[in-house]
Design an enzyme around this catalytic site. Sequence first.
Site, PDB file in Angstrom:
ATOM      1  CD  GLU A 240      -2.765   5.550   6.789  1.00  0.00           C
ATOM      2  OE1 GLU A 240      -2.791   5.625   5.549  1.00  0.00           O
ATOM      3  OE2 GLU A 240      -1.849   4.988   7.419  1.00  0.00           O
TER       4      GLU A 240
ATOM      5  CG  ASN B 103      -1.671   1.227   1.462  1.00  0.00           C
ATOM      6  OD1 ASN B 103      -1.753   2.081   0.570  1.00  0.00           O
ATOM      7  ND2 ASN B 103      -2.259   1.372   2.644  1.00  0.00           N
ATOM      8  CD1 TRP B 104       3.437   0.861  -2.847  1.00  0.00           C
ATOM      9  CD2 TRP B 104       3.679   2.051  -4.725  1.00  0.00           C
ATOM     10  NE1 TRP B 104       4.162   0.100  -3.739  1.00  0.00           N
ATOM     11  CE2 TRP B 104       4.319   0.805  -4.898  1.00  0.00           C
ATOM     12  CE3 TRP B 104       3.692   2.962  -5.787  1.00  0.00           C
ATOM     13  CZ2 TRP B 104       4.973   0.462  -6.079  1.00  0.00           C
ATOM     14  CZ3 TRP B 104       4.340   2.618  -6.967  1.00  0.00           C
ATOM     15  CH2 TRP B 104       4.974   1.382  -7.113  1.00  0.00           C
ATOM     16  CE  LYS B 105      -0.103   3.234   4.802  1.00  0.00           C
ATOM     17  NZ  LYS B 105       0.023   3.328   6.249  1.00  0.00           N
TER      18      LYS B 105
ATOM     19  CB  SER C 116       5.077  -2.184  12.097  1.00  0.00           C
ATOM     20  OG  SER C 116       4.707  -0.833  12.350  1.00  0.00           O
TER      21      SER C 116
ATOM     22  N   GLY D 193       2.440   2.010  10.794  1.00  0.00           N
ATOM     23  CA  GLY D 193       3.418   3.080  10.632  1.00  0.00           C
ATOM     24  C   GLY D 193       4.172   3.438  11.908  1.00  0.00           C
TER      25      GLY D 193
ATOM     26  N   GLY E 298       2.764  -1.094   4.318  1.00  0.00           N
ATOM     27  CA  GLY E 298       2.881   0.318   3.974  1.00  0.00           C
ATOM     28  C   GLY E 298       4.334   0.690   3.752  1.00  0.00           C
ATOM     29  N   GLY E 299       4.957   1.209   4.808  1.00  0.00           N
ATOM     30  CA  GLY E 299       6.322   1.732   4.718  1.00  0.00           C
ATOM     31  C   GLY E 299       7.304   0.843   3.975  1.00  0.00           C
TER      32      GLY E 299
ATOM     33  CG  HIS F 287      -5.699   2.107   5.301  1.00  0.00           C
ATOM     34  ND1 HIS F 287      -5.245   3.045   6.195  1.00  0.00           N
ATOM     35  CD2 HIS F 287      -4.711   1.178   5.183  1.00  0.00           C
ATOM     36  CE1 HIS F 287      -4.028   2.693   6.594  1.00  0.00           C
ATOM     37  NE2 HIS F 287      -3.676   1.566   5.994  1.00  0.00           N
TER      38      HIS F 287
ATOM     39  CD  GLU G 217      -3.627  -2.483   7.375  1.00  0.00           C
ATOM     40  OE1 GLU G 217      -2.510  -2.713   6.913  1.00  0.00           O
ATOM     41  OE2 GLU G 217      -4.267  -1.456   7.132  1.00  0.00           O
TER      42      GLU G 217
END
Length: 253
Positions: A97, A9-11, A212, A173, A233-234, A95, A167
Amino acid sequence: MSKYLIAGNWKMNTDVNSAVELASGIMEQLKDKEGVEVLICPPFTNIYHVFDVVNNSTILVGAQNCYYEENGAFTGEISVGMIKSLGCDFIIIGHSERRAIFNETDELINKKAHSILNAGLKPIICIGETLDDRKAGKTNKILEAQLTKSLKSITDTQSKEIIIAYEPVWAIGTGVSAENKQIEEAHKFIRDFLVQKFPENGEYILIQYGGSVKPDNAKEILSIKNVNGALIGGASLRVDLFIPIINTAQSLV
Ligand code: PGA
């Protein structure tokens, strides 16, 4: 069906050039990966360009959000049909966010899920508790409510196409993933819910863990029962972190 679905997930990261560069790096380093499906979800603006890079490969490309209406006066929104016409098969919805920053509700997420399924695409439905929920002992209650509402009126047959991403919000993150026992318990709770709601297919629905995930914890997380992949993500923004996670999944197949 694949044993693991590893999704990036590149956000809201990458522009056209850096997205092409990242996708090219993943392409170059991806080895034969039987039993593992690899999905990348760039921002909308880069999907077309990323497809140009990964065409003729097994890498799947998805979107990070959608709107449920087909078209019309919804300034700034992107419909499932538009995403489908790019060639995407998957769309992440719900998500944390989007829930926290854009006030998305389970009712909205449910409408998006139906729209995605009606178009023949696969929704990755994200659920998860906050730290306050967990501290208050409400984790299962929250997961149950999110599952009940976001999966409303989805049939057992349709459930074959859905993916659930667990999640825990506090693990996203932060560099701190959930503990193995917490992951195992949550995934078991989700599996039991799915089997009860969808007697025919609930057992086979992929449940990803997200929060994470990194090369150094991927092996233990992916080895946990009912963990069928990861939403990353990251670490998905770096070829040198994303590829080792995929290779770890491969080694466990
Ligand atoms: P993270 O993000 O891997 O950076 O924790 C996961 C996610 O938000 O899907």
